[in-house]
Motif scaffolding. Structure first.
Motif, PDB file in Angstrom:
ATOM      1  N   ARG A 199      27.080  58.628  59.656  1.00  0.00           N
ATOM      2  CA  ARG A 199      26.065  58.779  58.632  1.00  0.00           C
ATOM      3  C   ARG A 199      25.427  57.420  58.353  1.00  0.00           C
ATOM      4  O   ARG A 199      25.715  56.779  57.359  1.00  0.00           O
ATOM      5  N   ASP A 200      24.564  56.993  59.269  1.00  0.00           N
ATOM      6  CA  ASP A 200      23.921  55.685  59.164  1.00  0.00           C
ATOM      7  C   ASP A 200      22.413  55.854  59.183  1.00  0.00           C
ATOM      8  O   ASP A 200      21.916  56.816  59.750  1.00  0.00           O
ATOM      9  N   THR A 201      21.725  54.915  58.582  1.00  0.00           N
ATOM     10  CA  THR A 201      20.273  54.906  58.705  1.00  0.00           C
ATOM     11  C   THR A 201      19.927  54.154  59.985  1.00  0.00           C
ATOM     12  O   THR A 201      20.441  53.059  60.220  1.00  0.00           O
ATOM     13  N   ASP A 202      19.079  54.753  60.805  1.00  0.00           N
ATOM     14  CA  ASP A 202      18.738  54.118  62.075  1.00  0.00           C
ATOM     15  C   ASP A 202      17.955  52.821  61.853  1.00  0.00           C
ATOM     16  O   ASP A 202      16.973  52.810  61.117  1.00  0.00           O
ATOM     17  N   SER A 207      22.715  53.336  64.606  1.00  0.00           N
ATOM     18  CA  SER A 207      22.150  54.575  65.091  1.00  0.00           C
ATOM     19  C   SER A 207      23.054  55.706  64.635  1.00  0.00           C
ATOM     20  O   SER A 207      24.277  55.582  64.727  1.00  0.00           O
ATOM     21  N   HIS A 208      22.457  56.788  64.135  1.00  0.00           N
ATOM     22  CA  HIS A 208      23.309  57.888  63.642  1.00  0.00           C
ATOM     23  C   HIS A 208      23.992  58.594  64.805  1.00  0.00           C
ATOM     24  O   HIS A 208      24.933  59.337  64.615  1.00  0.00           O
ATOM     25  N   GLN A 209      23.484  58.372  66.013  1.00  0.00           N
ATOM     26  CA  GLN A 209      24.135  58.909  67.208  1.00  0.00           C
ATOM     27  C   GLN A 209      24.329  57.761  68.181  1.00  0.00           C
ATOM     28  O   GLN A 209      23.397  56.989  68.407  1.00  0.00           O
ATOM     29  N   ARG A 328      17.733  51.491  68.978  1.00  0.00           N
ATOM     30  CA  ARG A 328      16.870  52.685  69.000  1.00  0.00           C
ATOM     31  C   ARG A 328      16.216  52.883  70.367  1.00  0.00           C
ATOM     32  O   ARG A 328      15.839  53.986  70.735  1.00  0.00           O
TER      33      ARG A 328
END
Lengths: 344, 808
Positions: A199-202, A207-209, A328
C-alpha cells in the motif's frame, strides 16, 4: 594441300584473335569448322590424295582443326568472362542503403533479470516455485511468525481484500507453502520470483506493485556461513567478480538471525561516492536463518532441520545494475525504455 | 531515533572515534544509521555578548544600534531583530566568523553607520526552525543570565554536536532510549557505561494523602505509578536540556514538559504530567472507555472512544488516552504549581488499538507499541522527580502511589558453544562467548560450554536460542563468519515443463517482433469490465475490489490484461511513439463469489496489442501497417509451434470491430479472441487503429504435449493442383478450405489459399479465391486418374455447398 591448310589456320587464328563478340566467334566457327566450312571443304578433298600422302596431310589437318578449336574455346572463355564481368558490374547495388530488417521484439528488463537469477540458482540445484498473488492472511503473515497484532506487520502496508485475504506483500508465503507441501520430509532448495503488492503511493522509488525473488534452502546442518557463501556466489555472478559482500544484522520476523546484504559500490569501488551515499556499500537484499517457528509451523522439526532464506527486489537489482532511476519506468512500458534493455 | 553524540558521551566514553566511524560500527552491529547530521557546520568566532546599550539607528526605523561587550572587546553592531534589548546576553558573530551556509561576517556600513559583527538567531546558527523555542523563532536567541560574557557559543548551544539518525527495526525498541543506545555503543566499543542515579529528596508529606490509584484492567495496565510534586515554578528549562531536546528533534516548551520529554528520551519511558489541581479529584482510575465516551485531547480535538480504548480517568471522566495523549483539561500550563506525574506500563496491544483508531502517533505511543522495559518504569518516574526538584523548584512528596502487578523477571535462554558453532559455521571459543556476554552486559552462568543467559528486560526481543545466536554473531561480527557452501547431497535444479514452455512462448513471440510488457494487476472501475474474453465473461465473474485502495486507478483485480496494456499503448502514442507491438503474459483473477471467502482462481493469459506501422524502413518496400492478418499470423505461428489445433471463428464481441473479430476455439471450447478494437473504444481510449488478442494459457498448457513421435518422411512424390472458385462475397474462405480438406482427405495433405480477388474483373457480389492443393500418398505414387477423381469430387462438393463455380 599442306600450304592450303596452313593458310586456313593462320587466317582463322587471325580472325579469332580479331573478334570481340560471341556472335562473330560463332560465325568464324561455322566458316571454318562447319559442314560447309573451309577446313571441312579441304578435308573432303582428302580422298583424292595418294595412300602415302593421306596420313601426312591427315595429321596436319587434325593439328589445324585442333589449333582452331583451341583458339575458339580460349576466345569464347575470354569473351564469356568479359560478358559476365560486364553483367556483374551492371548488377552492382548501393550497399549503404538500409537492409530489410526483420522485426525483433524482446523481453522486459524484469524478465531478463528474473531469468538470469533463476538460471544461476538452478545451476546450484534450486528449483523454481510459484504461488498465488492473492494470499491468505495465514500464509502471508501467520505462517511466517507474524501473528495478528505483531508490530512488524506495520513494516508492510497491506492491500486487504477481506479480513483474511490480501494481495501478498512478499513472495515469502511460497516458502511456507513449499515446506508445507513437502511436509517436513525432505530438503528444500527453491527460489520463487513473483509479483507482490504494498500500500504505497507510486513515485520514483515506490511502487504499489513490484517483483521479488525469494530463496529458501532447508536441510540438515545448514549453517549461517552457508548463507554467506551462497550470497557471495550470487553477488559475484550477478554484479561482477570484483564485488565484495557485507552482511549486517537486521530484523525479519521469519528469520533469526536476520541479515541485510550490501555489495561494494561499483562506481567508487568502496571508497564512498554519491551513488552509495558515501558508505561504499549498496543494500541489495534481506536474508537470514529460517526462524524455528516458521519451520515448525510448516511441519519441519527445527531440532533436525535448519535453513536460510533470502529475498530481493528485482526492480532494485535492475536499477542498480542498469542505472534505471525511476521505478515507474518498469510499468509505464515506454517503448524507448523497453528497447534499451531488450537484449539485457 | 535521533542520537546526539554529545548527550551519549554523558553515559559512555566514545573516545576520539569520528561520528562516521561510529555510525559504521553501529550499522555493522545491527542498527542501521541512516544519516549523520551536524547541528551546525563550524561556527567559529561566535561568542556571548552583553548588550550594553541599544538605541534606534539614526537613519533606519527598523534597525537598532547596539554597543556590545564581547569580553575582550566592545563592538558596535547594528541589529534588526525585534526582540533585541539592552541588558541581554546574546550570540555575537565577530568579524571573520563563518556561519552555516558559508556566510562570512565582515565589517560593514549600514545606512552610513559602521557595524562590526552580527547578533544571531538560532536559525542563523544552524538550528532547524521547527526545533527552535517558540519565543526565539522570530528574533535573536537570548541566553540565560548565568552565561559568561565572551563564552564560546558553539559549546553553549551544542552546535558542535553530531546527531546519528537510527533506522530501527521493530525488534530493537531498546534503542529508543539514550540508555539503550549507551548499552549498545558500550558493547560495540567495549567501554564501561555510566548511568545517572535517581536520587530524590522527598518531603514529609505523603503522596497517598493526595491521590489513590485503581486499575480495572490489569492485563492492559499491569503497573501504574503516580508521583506528586508540589510548589513548581514553570519556566524555561536549562540550556543544556533545551540543546539535547533540539538535537533529538523535540522543541523545548517549559521545564515540566521538557523534563517529561527528556526522561522519555533518556529512559525510553513515556511519562505524563497532569495539573493536579485541574484533575479535580483525588483519584486515578484506569479503565476501558465506555462506548461513545468523549475526551478533548491536548491538540484540542474531541475524540469519541469505545471499549477498545484504555483511558485514565479522575474517577468520573477520562483525563488521558492511556499511553497516547493527555487531555486538554488537565494540561500543565503557566499557572500549574502541583503536578501528578504518571509513570505506567501499558501493554502494546492496548496502545496500538487506540493509535489505529485515533490516528494519533507520538513519541510515547511508539514506545509503548514496541514494548518498554518493565524495570525502568518507576526509575524513570524518579528521575523525572529528581529533575523537577532541580530545575523547577518542586517538592517531591514521599511515596509513589502505585498499582503493581508487573512481571519484571528476565527471560532465561540456554546456549551452548558447540550448537552455536554448528549453526554459524564458526569456531568461537568459550572465552570469546564469555567476552561477548560481558560486552552486552547480560548476566549468565557458565558450566563449561553451556551457558544460562538472563536476557535483560530492556532487551525484550531476546526470548529463544536463535535470538542469542544473533547476539553472539553480531558482536562476534558478521564479517568474521566464514564463506562456506552447503554440504548436503546435491540435487539437479531445473525448470518445470510449464516454466520452460512459458519461456519458449516468450521467445517465440519476441522472435516475431513483439515486445514484452508488464502492467499493473490492479485496474480502475472504468476498465474492469472491458475486453473480457467470452469464456471468462460467460461465467459471470465478480470483480474483486481492494478493501482500502490507495487510489481509484488501482482498485480492482483485473479480469483482462488488455485494458492496462492498451493504456501503455496510449501512453506511448501520446509521446509520438506509434509503432507498437506489445504482449504480456500474466494472470487474471476470477471469482464467482459476491463476497470473497476463498482465493480467486489466478488464470494465466497471453494478451497482445499491435498498432501503427509494422515495416519501419520502407525505402524499397511498401509501407506495411499492422493489420488483422499479421496479428492472426503471429497466433497461428504460436499454435503451430505448440502443435495445438486452434480454430478462428468469426464473432461479434463488445468493444470489438464487428466485422474484424474472431474467437479462438480449441476442441470446440472458446479459449480467447482476436480482432480490431471498435473505433468507438479506440476514440474513447485515445488510441490509433489497434489489433488485439487474448488467449487463455491454462487451456493452451493443458492441450500441449511435448511428446513428439517420429513419422516417416514421405518417399513418394507430391503433386500440386491449383483451383480458383468464384464465390458469393459472404462465403468465408476458411469454410471452403475446410470443405476441401474434408472432401479431399486422405489424399489431400495440405490446402493453401494463394489468391483472393474482389473487384472489377469479378462479377457483382462475387469474389474469386484460389486454392493450392497438395496431393500425396504415403505408400505409392498417385496416378493421374486418382487425383482427377478426387479433384472433381471437391469441385462438385464446393459447388453444391456454396454455389461456387470454377473460374476458367
Amino acid at each position: 594441300m599442306k600450304e592450303q591448310l596452313e593458310a586456313i589456320q593462320s587466317e582463322a587464328l587471325e580472325k579469332i584473335d580479331g573478334t570481340n563478340n560471341v556472335k562473330e566467334l560463332q560465325e568464324i566457327k561455322v566458316a571454318y569448322l562447319g559442314k560447309k566450312g573451309s577446313l571441312t571443304g579441304v578435308l573432303r578433298g582428302m580422298g583424292k590424295l595418294s595412300k602415302e600422302e593421306r596420313p601426312v596431310v591427315g595429321e596436319i589437318a587434325n593439328k589445324v582443326r585442333e589449333a582452331i578449336t583451341d583458339a575458339l574455346e580460349q576466345k569464347s572463355e575470354i569473351l564469356e568472362q568479359e560478358a559476365m564481368e560486364k553483367q556483374l558490374e551492371a548488377e552492382a547495388i548501393d550497399i549503404t542503403l538500409p537492409g530489410r530488417q526483420v522485426k525483433v521484439g524482446g523481453p522486459h528488463l524484469l524478465t531478463s533479470i528474473v531469468e538470469e537469477i533463476e538460471d544461476l540458482f538452478i545451476g546450484m540445484g534450486f528449483e523454481v516455485r510459484e504461488g498465488p498473488e492473492v494470499e491468505t492472511d495465514y500464509y502471508n503473515f501467520e505462517a511466517l511468525n507474524l501473528p495478528k497484532g505483531h508490530p512488524a506487520r506495520d513494516m508492510q502496508d497491506t492491500f486487504y481484500l477481506t479480513n483474511e485475504l490480501l494481495m501478498r506483500t512478499h513472495t515469502s508465503p511460497v516458502q511456507a507453502r513449499t515446506m508445507r507441501e513437502f511436509d517436513g520430509g525432505k530438503p528444500v532448495r527453491m527460489i520463487c520470483p513473483g509479483k507482490v503488492y504494498r500500500r504505497d503511493t507510486d513515485d520514483a522509488t515506490h511502487s504499489h506493485q513490484f517483483t521479488q525473488i525469494e530463496g529458501l534452502f532447508v536441510d540438515e546442518n545448514v549453517r549461517m556461513s552457508d548463507l554467506k557463501g551462497i550470497l557471495d556466489t550470487f553477488a559475484k555472478k550477478m554484479f561482477g567478480q570484483e564485488r565484495k559482500i557485507r552482511l549486517r544484522p537486521s530484523y525479519f520476523p521469519f528469520t533469526e538471525p536476520s541479515v541485510e546484504m550490501d555489495i561494494s559500490c561499483k562506481v567508487c569501488g568502496g571508497d564512498g561516492c554519491s551513488v552509495c551515499k558515501g558508505s561504499g556499500w549498496i543494500e541489495i537484499l534481506g536474508a537470514g536463518m529460517v526462524h524455528p517457528n516458521v519451520l515448525e509451523m510448516a511441519g519441519y522439526d527445527p531440532e533436525k532441520y535448519s535453513g536460510f532464506a533470502f529475498g530481493m527486489g528485482t526492480e532494485r537489482i535492475a536499477m542498480l545494475k542498469y542505472g534505471v532511476n525511476d521505478i515507474r519506468q518498469f510499468y509505464t512500458n515506454d517503448i524507448r525504455f523497453l528497447k534499451q534493455y531488450h537484449n539485457a | 531515533m535521533l542520537v546526539s553524540l554529545n548527550w551519549l558521551k554523558n553515559y559512555v566514553d566514545i573516545g576520539m572515534i569520528s561520528p562516521e566511524e561510529l555510525a559504521e560500527k553501529i550499522t555493522k552491529s545491527g542498527i542501521e544509521v541512516d544519516g549523520i547530521e551536524y547541528i551546525a557546520e563550524k561556527s567559529e568566532n561566535v561568542v556571548v555578548g552583553y548588550v550594553e546599550s541599544c538605541e534606534k539607528h539614526p537613519n533606519a526605523d527598523k534597525l537598532n544600534l547596539c554597543q556590545v561587550d564581547v569580553g575582550d572587546d566592545k563592538l558596535q553592531i547594528i541589529c534588526g531583530a525585534p526582540n533585541i534589548a539592552q541588558g541581554q546576553k546574546v550570540a555575537v558573530a565577530k568579524p571573520g566568523a563563518v556561519l552555516p551556509g558559508n556566510f562570512k561576517i565582515k565589517k560593514v556600513k549600514l545606512r552610513g553607520v559602521e557595524s562590526n559583527g552580527m547578533i544571531c538567531s538560532l536559525k542563523e546558527l544552524g538550528v532547524e526552525e521547527k526545533y527552535v523555542p517558540k519565543d526565539a523563532v522570530d528574533g535573536i536567541f537570548v541566553f540565560p543570565d548565568n552565561v559568561t560574557i565572551g563564552g564560546n557559543v558553539e559549546a553553549l548551544l551544542n552546535l558542535n554536536d553530531a546527531v546519528l539518525e537510527f533506522d530501527l527495526t521493530p525488534n530493537r525498541a531498546d534503542a529508543l532510549s539514550m540508555h539503550g543506545v549507551a548499552y549498545e555503543v558500550a558493547a560495540i566499543l567495549n567501554q564501561p557505561i555510566q548511568l545517572p542515579e535517581e536520587a530524590v529528596e522527598v518531603s514529609d508529606e505523603d503522596a497517598n494523602s493526595y491521590v489513590s490509584v485503581e486499575v480495572e484492567d490489569k492485563d492492559l495496565n499491569p503497573y501504574y505509578g503516580a508521583f506528586i510534586i508540589k510548589d513548581l515554578e514553570i519556566k524555561p528549562s536549562p540550556l543544556w536540556m533545551c540543546n539535547y531536546l533540539m538535537a533529538a528533534g523535540i522543541r523545548p516548551i517549559n521545564n515540566v514538559v521538557d523534563i517529561t520529554n527528556y526522561v522519555l528520551l533518556e529512559y525510553g519511558q513515556p511519562l505524563h504530567a497532569f495539573d493536579y489541581d485541574r484533575l479535580q479529584s483525588e483519584k486515578i482510575v484506569v479503565r476501558r472507555a465506555k462506548q461513545g465516551e468523549t475526551l478533548v485531547t491536548l491538540d484540542d480535538q474531541e475524540r469519541t472512544l469505545s471499549e477498545d480504548h484504555l483511558v485514565i480517568t479522575n474517577g468520573l471522566e477520562p483525563v488521558a488516552l492511556a499511553g497516547v495523549m493527555g487531555g486538554a483539561g488537565t494540561e500543565v500550563n503557566e499557572t500549574t504549581t502541583t503536578v501528578l506525574l504518571e509513570a505506567a506500563y501499558f501493554v502494546s496491544s492496548a496502545v496500538r488499538k487506540t493509535v489505529k483508531d485515533t490516528g494519533l502517533r507520538s513519541e510515547s505511543s511508539t514506545r509503548f507499541e514496541k514494548g518498554i522495559d518493565p524495570n525502568r518504569v518507576k526509575k524513570a518516574g524518579l528521575r523525572a522527580c529528581q529533575l523537577l526538584q532541580q530545575y523547577a523548584g518542586g517538592k517531591v512528596l514521599a511515596n509513589t502511589v502505585e498499582f503493581d502487578e508487573l512481571d519484571r523477571s528476565e527471560k532465561v535462554v540456554e546456549i551452548n558453544t558447540t550448537e552455536i558453532n554448528k549453526r554459524l559455521g564458526t569456531e568461537i571459543t568459550i572465552a570469546e562467548i564469555i567476552d561477548i556476554l560481558n560486552k552486552l552486559r547480560f548476566n549468565f552462568e557458565q558450566n563449561n560450554e553451556d551457558f544460562t543467559v538472563y536476557a535483560p528486560t530492556r532487551r525484550g526481543d531476546i526470548t529463544i536460542f536463535e535470538d542469542m545466536l544473533e547476539e553472539v554473531a553480531r558482536i562476534y561480527g558478521y564479517d568474521n563468519l566464514p564463506y562456506t557452501l552447503p554440504v548436503g547431497a546435491s540435487q539437479a535444479g531445473a525448470l518445470t515443463e510449464r516454466q520452460q514452455l512459458k519461456r519458449d512462448i516468450k521467445n517465440y513471440l519476441q522472435g516475431t517482433g513483439l515486445m514484452e510488457t508488464i502492467t499493473y494487476s490492479l485496474t480502475n472501475e472504468k476498465n474492469i469490465g472491458k475486453l473480457i474474453s467470452p469464456e471468462v465473461q460467460e461465467n459471470n465473474p465478480e470483480p474483486i475490489a481492494l478493501a482500502m485502495p490507495m487510489t481509484e486507478d488501482h482498485k480492482y483485480l483485473r479480469l483482462s490484461l488488455l485494458p492496462e496494456l492498451l493504456g501503455t499503448l496510449g501512453y506511448n502514442q501520446a509521446r509520438n511513439q506509434s509503432n507498437l507491438a506489445y504482449y504480456e503474459l500474466g494472470p487474471i483473477y476470477i471469482t464467482h463469489e459476491k463476497t470473497l471467502t476463498k482465493q480467486p482462481d489466478e488464470s494465466l493469459r497471453l494478451a497482445g496489442a499491435l498498432s501503427g506501422t509494422w515495416t519501419e524502413q520502407p525505402w524499397q518496400q511498401e509501407k506495411k501497417e499492422v493489420d488483422f492478418y499479421l496479428t492472426k499470423g503471429i497466433l497461428e505461428g504460436l499454435f503451430d509451434f505448440l502443435q495445438i489445433p486452434v480454430l478462428f471463428k468469426q464473432a461479434k464481441l463488445p468493444d470489438m470491430h464487428p466485422g474484424r473479430c474472431a474467437t479462438l476455439t480449441l476442441h470446440d471450447e472458446v479459449i480467447g479472441f482476436i480482432g480490431q478494437l471498435h473505433p468507438i473504444l479506440e476514440k474513447n481510449m485515445d488510441l490509433k487503429e489497434t489489433f488485439v488478442f487474448d488467449v487463455n494459457m491454462e487451456k493452451v498448457f493443458a492441450a500441449y504435449s511435448n511428446e513428439s513421435t517420429y513419422s516417416q518422411i514421405p518417399k513418394y512424390p507430391s503433386i500440386a493442383r491449383d483451383i480458383a472458385f468464384i464465390l458469393d462475397e459472404e462465403v468465408l474462405a476458411g469454410d471452403v478450405k475446410a470443405t476441401i480438406e474434408e472432401t479431399g482427405a486422405p489424399l489431400v495433405k495440405k490446402v493453401d489459399i494463394f489468391d483472393v480477388y474482389q473487384g472489377e474483373n469479378a462479377p457483382d457480389g462475387k469474389k474469386s479465391i484460389a486454392y493450392s492443393l497438395l496431393y500425396q500418398h504415403p505408400e505409392k505414387t498417385l496416378k493421374d486418374d486418382e487425383i482427377e477423381e478426387s479433384f472433381n469430387e471437391i469441385i462438385e462438393t464446393v459447388n453444391s455447398k456454396y454455389g461456387a463455380y470454377v473460374r476458367s
